[in-house]
Design a protein around this motif. Sequence first.
Motif, short mmCIF file in Angstrom:
data_model
loop_
_atom_site.label_atom_id
_atom_site.label_comp_id
_atom_site.label_asym_id
_atom_site.label_seq_id
_atom_site.Cartn_x
_atom_site.Cartn_y
_atom_site.Cartn_z
N VAL A 170 -32.41 -25.00 47.92
CA VAL A 170 -33.89 -25.37 47.85
C VAL A 170 -34.64 -24.63 48.67
N TYR A 171 -35.81 -24.10 48.36
CA TYR A 171 -37.02 -23.22 49.11
C TYR A 171 -37.35 -24.39 50.02
N VAL A 172 -37.61 -23.68 51.16
CA VAL A 172 -38.03 -24.67 52.00
C VAL A 172 -39.58 -25.29 51.84
N ASN A 173 -40.18 -24.80 50.83
CA ASN A 173 -41.67 -25.16 50.21
C ASN A 173 -41.27 -26.18 49.54
N SER A 174 -40.57 -27.51 49.80
CA SER A 174 -40.41 -28.76 49.07
C SER A 174 -40.43 -29.75 49.90
N ASN A 175 -40.47 -30.94 49.37
CA ASN A 175 -40.79 -32.19 50.14
C ASN A 175 -39.49 -32.64 50.79
N ALA A 176 -39.60 -33.47 51.85
CA ALA A 176 -38.37 -34.03 52.44
C ALA A 176 -37.33 -34.67 51.29
N ALA A 177 -37.94 -35.63 50.50
CA ALA A 177 -36.82 -36.26 49.56
C ALA A 177 -36.35 -35.36 48.54
N THR A 178 -36.77 -33.94 48.55
CA THR A 178 -36.07 -33.22 47.62
C THR A 178 -35.16 -32.44 48.19
N ALA B 30 -33.37 -33.74 50.86
CA ALA B 30 -32.31 -34.60 50.89
C ALA B 30 -31.35 -34.50 49.84
N GLU B 31 -31.62 -33.96 48.50
CA GLU B 31 -31.01 -34.05 47.52
C GLU B 31 -30.02 -32.77 47.37
N CYS B 32 -30.26 -31.90 48.02
CA CYS B 32 -29.96 -30.36 47.95
C CYS B 32 -28.95 -29.85 49.11
N ASP B 33 -28.16 -29.00 48.76
CA ASP B 33 -27.04 -28.71 49.54
C ASP B 33 -27.41 -27.71 50.77
N ILE B 34 -28.60 -26.75 50.61
CA ILE B 34 -28.91 -25.80 51.64
C ILE B 34 -30.24 -25.39 51.34
N THR B 35 -31.13 -25.09 52.41
CA THR B 35 -32.50 -24.80 52.17
C THR B 35 -32.71 -23.31 52.25
N CYS B 36 -33.72 -22.71 52.05
CA CYS B 36 -34.02 -21.33 52.36
C CYS B 36 -35.34 -20.91 52.30
N THR B 37 -35.96 -19.78 52.89
CA THR B 37 -37.07 -19.30 53.04
C THR B 37 -37.16 -18.30 52.02
N SER B 38 -38.33 -17.43 51.93
CA SER B 38 -38.41 -16.23 51.28
C SER B 38 -37.87 -15.20 52.30
N GLU C 83 -31.85 -37.52 57.60
CA GLU C 83 -30.34 -37.12 58.02
C GLU C 83 -29.93 -36.27 56.70
N ARG C 84 -30.18 -36.59 55.58
CA ARG C 84 -29.40 -35.62 54.65
C ARG C 84 -30.21 -34.40 54.52
N ALA C 85 -31.57 -34.30 54.54
CA ALA C 85 -32.38 -33.07 54.61
C ALA C 85 -32.27 -32.21 55.85
N ARG C 86 -31.76 -32.98 56.97
CA ARG C 86 -31.61 -32.12 58.12
C ARG C 86 -30.13 -31.18 57.99
N LEU C 87 -29.33 -31.81 57.24
CA LEU C 87 -28.09 -31.14 57.09
C LEU C 87 -28.41 -29.72 56.17
N ALA C 88 -29.27 -29.77 55.26
CA ALA C 88 -29.39 -28.84 54.34
C ALA C 88 -30.44 -27.79 55.23
N ILE C 89 -31.34 -28.06 55.96
CA ILE C 89 -31.95 -27.10 57.00
C ILE C 89 -31.11 -26.71 57.80
N GLU C 90 -30.20 -27.16 58.52
CA GLU C 90 -29.34 -26.60 59.74
C GLU C 90 -28.35 -25.66 58.87
N ARG C 91 -27.99 -26.07 57.87
CA ARG C 91 -27.18 -25.06 57.13
C ARG C 91 -27.95 -23.82 56.74
N MET C 92 -29.08 -23.91 56.44
CA MET C 92 -29.69 -22.69 56.36
C MET C 92 -29.84 -21.62 57.78
N ILE C 93 -30.07 -22.36 58.87
CA ILE C 93 -30.33 -21.73 59.92
C ILE C 93 -29.20 -21.20 60.51
#
Length: 300
Positions: A108-116, A118-126, A286-296
Amino acid sequence: MNYEKEIRRLAAEKGALILAHNYQPPEIQDLADITGDSLELARKAKDAKESTLVVCGVYFMAETAKILSPEKTVLIPRPDGGCPLADQLTPSSVRAAKAAHPGSPFVVYVNSNAATKAECDITCTSANAADVVRSLKEDTILFGPDANLAAYTQRLVPEKTIIPVPLNGGCPTHHQFTLRDVEAARREYPNATIISHPECSPEVQLASDLVGSTGYMIRRCGEKKEWVILTEKGIIHPLQKKYPDTIFHGIDTAVCSNMKLITEEDLYITLRDGVVPIQVPDYIAERARLAIERMIEASA
């Protein structure tokens, strides 16, 4: 009132770190301690030692800072600054896509809301979408909400199959750029290098000389003496500050109104009164944090 003086005084007094996105108004960028693209701001928010973070950007950026720093106070001067792109991907649409493609991770692109998120596996940026996709072992990847960024990532990572969700998701500001804009720029500025953002259409990307995030633009634009910049016009300010002897051409209509909401008065009131604090429910954070930290971790 001398807002600049008062903002700097209050920030020092309250131990506040001001972060501003590259699309913010020039006067807000100049008052910020840190400016950057979404990835840079996410990293700085996570590592910040200050107890208060003031995020000058749109709402999802402040949510991201709060998710990464739950113990800190995160303030946003204009909580009404949403992101039309972020709103195009909902938690239910993520769940539906994952049900239709069992076993496929959702980037999920980081340009997304927190609740979204939380449903995803990992975030990304451009800036790091290709690295994030390459970090996954699966061959089929769900990707949203920006279909243009998905197409850009697909070209960089052809060994994977990337499925955009939704199929036509995109940023209204970047959708303004057309192939005609590129052709007109070639005629008007024949010596300029054209660089476009991955949120532009594939046609615009392919017609450009370079494609990259705002952070990429800031790193690369010292290499040539004249550029046409195809992204939100706010990026011209930090580029011109960094490369004062370089010529930059933007398109005046390329304006994200939500990114331009924050004023010096708003920032002053935010620091003075401690408004508006961001709250993200624990079960989402908690779920969204996992997706963001995986990206980092994937882009470290």
